[in-house]
Design a protein around this motif. Sequence first.
Motif, mmCIF file in Angstrom:
data_model
loop_
_atom_site.group_PDB
_atom_site.id
_atom_site.type_symbol
_atom_site.label_atom_id
_atom_site.label_comp_id
_atom_site.label_asym_id
_atom_site.label_seq_id
_atom_site.Cartn_x
_atom_site.Cartn_y
_atom_site.Cartn_z
ATOM 1 N N ARG A 1 0.835 -1.213 0.000
ATOM 2 C CA ARG A 1 0.000 0.000 0.000
ATOM 3 C C ARG A 1 0.866 1.259 0.000
ATOM 4 N NH1 ARG A 1 -2.994 -2.816 3.975
ATOM 5 N NH2 ARG A 1 -2.091 -1.494 5.616
ATOM 6 N N GLU A 2 1.908 1.252 0.808
ATOM 7 C CA GLU A 2 2.738 2.450 0.902
ATOM 8 C C GLU A 2 3.551 2.661 -0.378
ATOM 9 O OE1 GLU A 2 4.811 3.184 4.491
ATOM 10 O OE2 GLU A 2 2.930 3.223 5.619
ATOM 11 N N ASN A 3 4.004 1.579 -0.974
ATOM 12 C CA ASN A 3 4.726 1.697 -2.238
ATOM 13 C C ASN A 3 3.822 2.275 -3.319
ATOM 14 O OD1 ASN A 3 7.037 1.269 -3.954
ATOM 15 N ND2 ASN A 3 5.924 -0.460 -4.838
ATOM 16 N N LYS A 4 2.578 1.810 -3.347
ATOM 17 C CA LYS A 4 1.621 2.320 -4.328
ATOM 18 C C LYS A 4 1.303 3.790 -4.064
ATOM 19 C CE LYS A 4 -3.073 1.623 -6.115
ATOM 20 N NZ LYS A 4 -4.355 0.863 -5.971
ATOM 21 N N ALA A 5 1.100 4.149 -2.788
ATOM 22 C CA ALA A 5 0.786 5.537 -2.431
ATOM 23 C C ALA A 5 1.920 6.476 -2.834
ATOM 24 C CB ALA A 5 0.521 5.639 -0.935
ATOM 25 N N PHE A 6 3.152 6.048 -2.600
ATOM 26 C CA PHE A 6 4.299 6.873 -2.975
ATOM 27 C C PHE A 6 4.348 7.080 -4.490
ATOM 28 C CE2 PHE A 6 8.737 6.781 -4.521
ATOM 29 C CZ PHE A 6 9.152 8.028 -4.071
ATOM 30 N N ARG A 7 4.181 6.013 -5.245
ATOM 31 C CA ARG A 7 4.271 6.118 -6.701
ATOM 32 C C ARG A 7 3.131 6.948 -7.292
ATOM 33 N NH1 ARG A 7 7.991 2.920 -9.058
ATOM 34 N NH2 ARG A 7 9.019 1.353 -7.750
ATOM 35 N N GLU A 8 1.991 6.951 -6.630
ATOM 36 C CA GLU A 8 0.874 7.753 -7.124
ATOM 37 C C GLU A 8 1.047 9.233 -6.786
ATOM 38 O OE1 GLU A 8 -2.553 5.950 -5.386
ATOM 39 O OE2 GLU A 8 -2.755 4.440 -6.979
ATOM 40 N N LYS A 9 1.710 9.521 -5.671
ATOM 41 C CA LYS A 9 1.806 10.907 -5.196
ATOM 42 C C LYS A 9 3.018 11.635 -5.747
ATOM 43 C CE LYS A 9 1.218 13.612 -0.970
ATOM 44 N NZ LYS A 9 0.978 13.548 0.499
ATOM 45 N N TYR A 10 4.117 10.897 -6.005
ATOM 46 C CA TYR A 10 5.366 11.548 -6.406
ATOM 47 C C TYR A 10 5.919 10.942 -7.696
ATOM 48 C CZ TYR A 10 5.186 13.390 -1.669
ATOM 49 O OH TYR A 10 4.782 14.011 -0.518
ATOM 50 N N PHE A 11 6.558 11.799 -8.472
ATOM 51 C CA PHE A 11 7.221 11.358 -9.702
ATOM 52 C C PHE A 11 8.720 11.579 -9.531
ATOM 53 C CE2 PHE A 11 8.982 11.967 -13.940
ATOM 54 C CZ PHE A 11 8.477 10.860 -14.605
ATOM 55 N N ILE A 12 9.495 10.522 -9.713
ATOM 56 C CA ILE A 12 10.938 10.593 -9.547
ATOM 57 C C ILE A 12 11.603 10.781 -10.903
ATOM 58 C CG2 ILE A 12 12.995 9.340 -8.810
ATOM 59 C CD1 ILE A 12 11.182 10.394 -6.559
ATOM 60 N N GLU A 13 12.504 11.767 -10.966
ATOM 61 C CA GLU A 13 13.160 12.104 -12.234
ATOM 62 C C GLU A 13 14.535 11.462 -12.392
ATOM 63 O OE1 GLU A 13 11.824 16.508 -13.385
ATOM 64 O OE2 GLU A 13 12.587 16.388 -11.325
#
Length: 300
Positions: free
Chosen positions: A34-46
Motif C-alpha cells: 500500500r505504501e509503495n503504491k501511495a508513494f508512486r501515485e503521489k510523487y514522480f521521480i526524475e
Amino acid sequence: MNNRNTPSDEGYQSDPGRPKTRDFNTEELKLFARENKAFREKYFIEEVLTNSANGVIYKGYRASDHYEVVAKQIPKSKVFEWGAIGGRVVPTEIEMHYKASAVEGVVEVLDWYERKTSFVLVMQRPSNSCDLFDVSSKLGALDEDPTKIIFSNIVNSVIALDKAGVVHRDIKDENILVNLETLETNIIDFGCATKTTDAAMTQLTGTPEFFAPEMYTTGSYKAEETAVWSLGTLLYCLLVGQIPFQTDSQIVRLQTCQPELEKNLGDEAKDLLSRLLQLNPARRPKLKEILDHPWFFNYA
C-alpha cells in the motif's frame, strides 16, 4: 578551493547484534504494498542526485502540483538506531528529521513510507539552493558581510533545534543548503541526529574533520559544546575557503592547515573563531551567546 578528502559522512553506526533481514507476515507485506503504491501515485521521480552506501537521494516532484521534492531511500540493512512516529517503528533519522521539520531553517519533511527493504523519506527541495561545500569549492572565501547573514541563520536554526529536542551532530558545509539570492539556509541530513541531552555522549558519529578535540582525546563529549566547535569549523570554511583541520592531530593541537590564508580576516572575525574553536570545551560560548559577538553587528 576546498580540498577536503572526505566529502561524505558516515551517518549510521554498526550494530552486529541486530539481524539484517527477517521474515515479514502477511499484514506487513500488505502495508508495504500500500505504501509503495501511495508513494508512486503521489510523487514522480526524475533522476538520482547522489548514491552512497547509506542511501540514494532522488530528485522529483509531487504529481498534484509539480512541487519540487527530494526522496531519500534508506536501506533497512544500514539502519541500526530506531525510533518511532505514531506507534510505527522508523529509523532514528526519520524520527529526528520529522521532529525537526517545524524548525525554521530545516528542510521540511513531507512524507515517509516503509518498503520491504527500505524506508523512503520525502522532503522539500529548496529552490535556487546549493550546499555550502559547493559554494566554497566554486567561490573560495566569502566576504564577511554575507557570511554574517548565512552564519547567523544557521546558528539560529541550531538553537531552535536544541529547543525542539534534536541534536544534529553533523553540522557542516555539505549539510547546509543556501539560497544564493536570499542567503536563506536549510539544514539537511539527520542521519547522525539524536535526542537532546545534557549528559555526556560517547558514540562518535558525524564527520571527523568537524569533530571537537575532546571526541578524540577522551571519547566523551557534550552536545552543545561540540555543536559550537562544529559551527566554528563551519565559519572558518566560509571565511577562509578551506577546512581548518584535516587530521585528528591538527584538531587536538589547534593547528590549522594553512594559517597564511587567515591573514585577510578582520580582528573581530578572528576573535569569534578563537572563541568557538577553544580546545577546552568549558571555555566555548553557549549556543545562545554566539550571536551576541560584536562581529555580527559591524558591516562594511
